[in-house]
Design an enzyme around this catalytic site. Structure first.
Site, PDB file in Angstrom:
ATOM      1  N   ASN A   1       0.876  -1.172   0.000  1.00 35.87           N
ATOM      2  CA  ASN A   1       0.000   0.000   0.000  1.00 35.87           C
ATOM      3  C   ASN A   1       0.910   1.219   0.000  1.00 35.87           C
ATOM      4  O   ASN A   1       1.486   1.566   1.024  1.00 35.87           O
ATOM      5  CB  ASN A   1      -0.894  -0.033   1.253  1.00 35.87           C
ATOM      6  CG  ASN A   1      -1.655   1.272   1.453  1.00 35.87           C
ATOM      7  OD1 ASN A   1      -1.766   2.086   0.535  1.00 35.87           O
ATOM      8  ND2 ASN A   1      -2.189   1.468   2.658  1.00 35.87           N
TER       9      ASN A   1
ATOM     10  N   LYS B   1       0.194   4.220  -0.235  1.00 33.64           N
ATOM     11  CA  LYS B   1      -0.400   5.432   0.356  1.00 33.64           C
ATOM     12  C   LYS B   1      -0.121   6.626  -0.566  1.00 33.64           C
ATOM     13  O   LYS B   1      -0.024   6.439  -1.784  1.00 33.64           O
ATOM     14  CB  LYS B   1       0.123   5.657   1.784  1.00 33.64           C
ATOM     15  CG  LYS B   1      -0.018   4.399   2.632  1.00 33.64           C
ATOM     16  CD  LYS B   1       0.113   4.652   4.104  1.00 33.64           C
ATOM     17  CE  LYS B   1      -0.074   3.335   4.844  1.00 33.64           C
ATOM     18  NZ  LYS B   1      -0.167   3.510   6.286  1.00 33.64           N
TER      19      LYS B   1
ATOM     20  N   HIS C   1      -9.613   1.458   4.553  1.00 31.21           N
ATOM     21  CA  HIS C   1      -8.342   1.621   5.269  1.00 31.21           C
ATOM     22  C   HIS C   1      -8.577   2.571   6.452  1.00 31.21           C
ATOM     23  O   HIS C   1      -9.350   3.523   6.346  1.00 31.21           O
ATOM     24  CB  HIS C   1      -7.265   2.179   4.332  1.00 31.21           C
ATOM     25  CG  HIS C   1      -5.907   2.142   4.972  1.00 31.21           C
ATOM     26  ND1 HIS C   1      -5.503   3.103   5.870  1.00 31.21           N
ATOM     27  CD2 HIS C   1      -4.897   1.247   4.890  1.00 31.21           C
ATOM     28  CE1 HIS C   1      -4.282   2.796   6.304  1.00 31.21           C
ATOM     29  NE2 HIS C   1      -3.898   1.678   5.727  1.00 31.21           N
TER      30      HIS C   1
ATOM     31  N   GLU D   1      -6.986   4.948   7.600  1.00 32.40           N
ATOM     32  CA  GLU D   1      -6.750   6.369   7.337  1.00 32.40           C
ATOM     33  C   GLU D   1      -7.967   6.999   6.664  1.00 32.40           C
ATOM     34  O   GLU D   1      -8.263   8.176   6.872  1.00 32.40           O
ATOM     35  CB  GLU D   1      -5.467   6.522   6.497  1.00 32.40           C
ATOM     36  CG  GLU D   1      -4.239   6.269   7.375  1.00 32.40           C
ATOM     37  CD  GLU D   1      -3.029   5.696   6.663  1.00 32.40           C
ATOM     38  OE1 GLU D   1      -2.928   5.779   5.431  1.00 32.40           O
ATOM     39  OE2 GLU D   1      -2.157   5.139   7.377  1.00 32.40           O
TER      40      GLU D   1
ATOM     41  N   GLU E   1      -5.691  -4.590  10.399  1.00 27.22           N
ATOM     42  CA  GLU E   1      -4.641  -3.594  10.643  1.00 27.22           C
ATOM     43  C   GLU E   1      -4.956  -2.814  11.917  1.00 27.22           C
ATOM     44  O   GLU E   1      -5.717  -1.840  11.874  1.00 27.22           O
ATOM     45  CB  GLU E   1      -4.557  -2.621   9.462  1.00 27.22           C
ATOM     46  CG  GLU E   1      -4.204  -3.275   8.145  1.00 27.22           C
ATOM     47  CD  GLU E   1      -3.601  -2.266   7.179  1.00 27.22           C
ATOM     48  OE1 GLU E   1      -2.461  -2.480   6.759  1.00 27.22           O
ATOM     49  OE2 GLU E   1      -4.250  -1.252   6.879  1.00 27.22           O
TER      50      GLU E   1
ATOM     51  N   GLY F   1       2.372   2.325  10.730  1.00 26.80           N
ATOM     52  CA  GLY F   1       3.353   3.384  10.575  1.00 26.80           C
ATOM     53  C   GLY F   1       4.048   3.755  11.872  1.00 26.80           C
ATOM     54  O   GLY F   1       4.724   4.779  11.948  1.00 26.80           O
TER      55      GLY F   1
ATOM     56  N   SER G   1       3.154  -2.060  10.386  1.00 23.20           N
ATOM     57  CA  SER G   1       4.595  -2.168  10.637  1.00 23.20           C
ATOM     58  C   SER G   1       5.172  -3.536  10.292  1.00 23.20           C
ATOM     59  O   SER G   1       6.059  -4.040  10.985  1.00 23.20           O
ATOM     60  CB  SER G   1       4.926  -1.785  12.087  1.00 23.20           C
ATOM     61  OG  SER G   1       4.585  -0.424  12.324  1.00 23.20           O
TER      62      SER G   1
HETATM   63  P1  PGA Z   1       2.730   0.356   7.603  1.00 25.05           P
HETATM   64  O1  PGA Z   1       1.261   0.615   6.970  1.00 25.05           O
HETATM   65  O2  PGA Z   1       3.209  -0.962   7.038  1.00 25.05           O
HETATM   66  O3  PGA Z   1       3.544   1.527   7.146  1.00 25.05           O
HETATM   67  O4  PGA Z   1       2.551   0.286   9.074  1.00 25.05           O
HETATM   68  C1  PGA Z   1       0.369  -0.442   6.757  1.00 25.05           C
HETATM   69  C2  PGA Z   1      -0.911   0.082   6.160  1.00 25.05           C
HETATM   70  O5  PGA Z   1      -1.412   1.133   6.609  1.00 25.05           O
HETATM   71  O6  PGA Z   1      -1.475  -0.522   5.234  1.00 25.05           O
END
Ligand code: PGA
Length: 239
Positions: free
Chosen positions: A3, A5, A90, A92, A161, A167, A203
């Site tokens: 992803n 982003k 997601h 976010e 997640e 992140g 992560s």
């Molecule tokens: P990350 O993000 O691997 O940077 O923690 C995962 C995601 O939000 O899909």
């Protein structure tokens, strides 16, 4: 599944995609590899990954087929760029764009209707985890999606997640993730969809991927930051 982003640019993508293409060959015999790119780059991604072992998708889709929805992108538009996948819900988007559980289910439905595979993201916040509400939250998020029916559910992917792990460099432990994945699996089994793939995200790095993938109900990963570095992403796939 990577992803990206809101990262990337034509030049950086070209290098990343070439490296993925070159490194993916043998791995594709053992796992499915995909990247979810920002909308403006789907044309580039489809042209540079076409015929490779890596498939691609988008990070969001409209719940509507077409019409006066300024700024939105429909599932049929994603089809024009040969997307196989699309992330829906997601965290976010849930947090920053006020996406509700029902809207997320509507997006999954729109994606399925267009022949795309939605990757339905669920996960609790730190506050919810601290309050012991993880399974309750996951169930609430999944319910409208499961209500789409067994046939629809059998064609999607679920990504767990935990918001506190995204992140932050603080992944869930394999055992923590497994507990939630087992609960998700049980919910899927209740609608005859136990075989649906359940990815873990938050992560995931080359260093912790193998221990996560060793868990019986973790079928793969949704990878943010580490998907922007070809070598790291390929090492996760190798794990
Ligand atoms: P990350 O993000 O691997 O940077 O923690 C995962 C995601 O939000 O899909």
């Amino acid at each position: 599944m990577g992803n990206w982003k809101m990262h990337g640019g034509l030049e950086a993508n070209a290098k990343l995609l070439a490296d993925l293409r070159a490194g993916a060959g043998i791995l594709a015999d053992y796992c499915t590899l995909a990247v979810c790119a920002p909308f403006p780059y789907l044309a580039q991604v489809s042209s540079l990954l076409d015929g490779s072992a890596v498939s691609w998708g988008a990070q969001d889709v409209s719940a509507h087929e077409k019409g006066a929805y300024t700024g939105e992108v429909s599932a049929s538009m994603l089809n024009d760029f040969a997307c196989a996948w699309v992330l829906v819900g997601h965290s976010e988007r849930r947090a920053m764009h006020a996406e509700t559980d029902e809207l997320v289910a509507d997006k999954a439905k729109a994606a399925l209707a267009a022949g795309l595979t939605p990757v339905v993201c669920v996960g609790e916040t730190l506050q919810e985890q601290d309050a012991g509400q993880t399974l309750e939250v996951i169930q609430r998020q999944l319910d409208p999606v499961l209500a789409l029916g067994a046939e629809a559910v059998s064609r999607l992917v679920v990504a767990y997640e935990p918001v506190w792990a995204i992140g932050t460099g603080r992944s869930a432990t394999p055992a923590q993730a497994q507990d939630v994945h087992a609960a998700i699996r049980a919910r899927l089994a209740a609608v005859n969809a136990a075989q649906v793939r359940v990815l873990y995200g938050g992560s995931v790095k080359a260093d912790n991927a193998a221990s996560l993938f060793a868990m019986p109900d973790i079928d793969g990963a949704l990878v943010g930051g580490a998907s922007l570095v070809a070598d790291e992403f390929l090492r996760i796939a190798a794990a």
